[in-house]
Structure formats: C-alpha cells, structure tokens
Motif scaffolding. Structure first.
Motif, PDB file in Angstrom:
ATOM      1  N   TRP A 249       0.866  -1.179   0.000  1.00 12.18           N
ATOM      2  CA  TRP A 249       0.000   0.000   0.000  1.00 12.18           C
ATOM      3  C   TRP A 249       0.904   1.230   0.000  1.00 12.18           C
ATOM      4  N   SER A 250       0.367   2.405   0.208  1.00 12.16           N
ATOM      5  CA  SER A 250       1.176   3.617   0.087  1.00 12.16           C
ATOM      6  C   SER A 250       2.169   3.795   1.228  1.00 12.16           C
ATOM      7  N   GLY A 251       1.950   3.072   2.337  1.00 10.24           N
ATOM      8  CA  GLY A 251       2.854   3.186   3.475  1.00 10.24           C
ATOM      9  C   GLY A 251       3.851   2.046   3.557  1.00 10.24           C
ATOM     10  N   ARG A 252       4.497   1.920   4.707  1.00  6.70           N
ATOM     11  CA  ARG A 252       5.522   0.902   4.900  1.00  6.70           C
ATOM     12  C   ARG A 252       4.899  -0.435   5.263  1.00  6.70           C
ATOM     13  N   GLY A 253       5.587  -1.501   4.898  1.00  9.48           N
ATOM     14  CA  GLY A 253       5.160  -2.849   5.271  1.00  9.48           C
ATOM     15  C   GLY A 253       3.938  -3.310   4.504  1.00  9.48           C
ATOM     16  N   LEU A 254       3.390  -4.443   4.961  1.00  8.53           N
ATOM     17  CA  LEU A 254       2.232  -5.053   4.296  1.00  8.53           C
ATOM     18  C   LEU A 254       0.960  -4.934   5.130  1.00  8.53           C
ATOM     19  N   LEU A 255       1.079  -4.405   6.369  1.00 10.70           N
ATOM     20  CA  LEU A 255      -0.091  -4.326   7.250  1.00 10.70           C
ATOM     21  C   LEU A 255      -0.493  -2.893   7.583  1.00 10.70           C
ATOM     22  N   GLY A 256       0.498  -2.064   7.898  1.00  7.45           N
ATOM     23  CA  GLY A 256       0.189  -0.708   8.316  1.00  7.45           C
ATOM     24  C   GLY A 256      -0.261  -0.621   9.760  1.00  7.45           C
ATOM     25  N   CYS A 257       0.275  -1.494  10.590  1.00  9.51           N
ATOM     26  CA  CYS A 257      -0.031  -1.441  12.019  1.00  9.51           C
ATOM     27  C   CYS A 257       1.199  -1.913  12.782  1.00  9.51           C
ATOM     28  N   ASN A 258       1.197  -1.634  14.081  1.00 10.43           N
ATOM     29  CA  ASN A 258       2.300  -2.080  14.928  1.00 10.43           C
ATOM     30  C   ASN A 258       1.755  -3.037  15.987  1.00 10.43           C
ATOM     31  N   ILE A 259       2.439  -4.174  16.123  1.00  6.54           N
ATOM     32  CA  ILE A 259       2.006  -5.202  17.071  1.00  6.54           C
ATOM     33  C   ILE A 259       3.128  -5.453  18.058  1.00  6.54           C
ATOM     34  N   VAL A 260       2.770  -5.506  19.335  1.00  8.99           N
ATOM     35  CA  VAL A 260       3.758  -5.781  20.385  1.00  8.99           C
ATOM     36  C   VAL A 260       3.309  -7.016  21.164  1.00  8.99           C
ATOM     37  N   PRO A 261       4.251  -7.803  21.663  1.00  9.08           N
ATOM     38  CA  PRO A 261       3.877  -9.005  22.421  1.00  9.08           C
ATOM     39  C   PRO A 261       3.330  -8.653  23.797  1.00  9.08           C
ATOM     40  N   LEU A 262       2.435  -9.473  24.277  1.00  6.29           N
ATOM     41  CA  LEU A 262       1.905  -9.326  25.644  1.00  6.29           C
ATOM     42  C   LEU A 262       2.678 -10.274  26.549  1.00  6.29           C
ATOM     43  N   HIS A 263       3.128  -9.781  27.648  1.00  5.99           N
ATOM     44  CA  HIS A 263       3.875 -10.625  28.586  1.00  5.99           C
ATOM     45  C   HIS A 263       2.876 -11.372  29.459  1.00  5.99           C
ATOM     46  N   ARG A 264       2.949 -12.705  29.383  1.00  9.20           N
ATOM     47  CA  ARG A 264       2.011 -13.537  30.138  1.00  9.20           C
ATOM     48  C   ARG A 264       2.716 -14.155  31.341  1.00  9.20           C
TER      49      ARG A 264
END
Length: 210
Positions: free
Chosen positions: A195-210
């Motif tokens: 898409w017009s932005g970076r990457g293939l998703l356009g979102c940022n995902i962070v891990p949850l510490h369990r």
C-alpha cells in the motif's frame, strides 16, 4: 458434505512444524546463496565478471574452477529458492484452510450443544494502526488484543517473528485474525498487501507478557 470432509483430510496433513521446516530450508538456501555471492565478490568477478584477460586467455589471478562452480551453484540454488517459496505458499494456504475448517467445526459443535468455550488468552497487542492501511481496512483497532493471527495462536506463539513470517508468506491472501476488544471476541479477515505506506499491514504489534 463429502467434499468438505475430503478437503479437510487433505489440508490436515500440513502442520505448523511442517511449515517451520520449509522456512528453515528456505533460510538455509539463502545463506548458501549469500556465501557463494560473497566468495565471488571477494574474487572480484561477481556473477558476470570476465574470466579471460584482454588477450582472451584465462585469467591467472582467479580460481576459475571455484568461480564457475559458485556461479553454477547460485543458479541451481536460486531455482531451489523459487521452488521452496512455492511450497511455503501452498503449505501456509493449507494450514490456514485447516484452521478455518477447525474453527467452523468447533463453532457448529458449540451451537448444537449449547456449550461455551473459554476464550484463549491474547498473546499480542495492536498499539498503532495507520489510516488507509490494510490493517485499518480490515477493521483492526488500536488496543485490540490478538489471540489468533492466521496459523499463529496462543499455544504456538513464540515471538513476533512468527507473525512476521506468516505476513511475509501470505501477501495477497486473506488471513483470519481473532482479537479481544472491549470484552468481546471479534474475528476479522486481514489481507497483507503493498500500500502507500511501509510494510504489508500498516499497524504495529507488540507481544503481551504472560
């Protein structure tokens, strides 16, 4: 119904470990290609440099056998790389199909029995979504807690590389994404794509510490 059962039998033979092994083979091939390229560069000839001098005689400053062997090996490995990428794409497709069939069957059994199933704990959090991105178009929201991302789920998630691998090998293909939002379980279809932005998703995902 008979066709659905046959399809399920076919796709169920592909496991997450099978996909990991294919990706490992791909990584090994890429490492071999890089090693051969490095050797050619150190020899100063690359893939296309001349192996004869200006008078047409074999160059004395180059190990011709090693260079020719490296160039041939690179060509063969590049073909192997193309083939393994096709295998990975097909394997991920089968794995996603298996997950979808399993979910549909579980949902049907729950409806028929009236039983409720405990929602699996989330393993990652969406902390940014860019407007107009594939993630935004799929309906992903900041604060969504991910409990399923394609073939990645709470049981097999190790780190964000698992999600990155699924995204990389699923460009243009719809992925089932399950999130926990405002106390409710929500399922989305997300298609990684340019898409017009970076990457293939356009979102940022962070891990949850369990």
């Amino acid at each position: 119904m008979k066709m659905s059962e046959e399809n399920r039998a076919v796709v169920s033979r592909m496991t997450e470990e099978d996909v990991r092994q294919l990706i490992k083979r791909k990584d090994d091939i890429e490492e071999q290609i890089k090693a051969y390229y490095d050797m050619l560069e150190s020899a100063g000839v690359g893939m296309d440099g001349p192996l004869v001098d200006v008078e047409g005689f074999p160059r004395a400053d180059v190990d011709l056998y090693k260079v020719r062997t490296a160039r041939h090996s690179i060509s063969c490995l590049q073909n192997d790389h193309k083939a393994i990428m096709v295998e990975i794409e097909e394997a991920l497709h089968k794995l996603h199909a298996t997950a979808k069939v399993t979910h549909e069957q579980d949902d049907t059994q729950m409806e028929s029995s009236g039983q409720t199933v405990e929602t699996p704990p989330p393993f990652a959090l969406v902390d940014a979504v860019t407007h107009g991105s594939p993630a935004a178009q799929a309906g992903l929201h900041v604060g969504d807690q991910i409990m399923e991302f394609g073939s990645v789920n709470t049981q097999n998630f190790r780190n964000l590389r698992d999600i990155a691998s699924v995204v990389q090998h699923s460009e243009g293909k719809s992925l089932r994404v399950g999130v926990f939002r405002n106390g409710q379980e929500v399922h989305l279809n997300l298609t990684p794509q340019q898409w017009s932005g970076r990457g293939l998703l356009g979102c940022n995902i962070v891990p949850l510490h369990r």
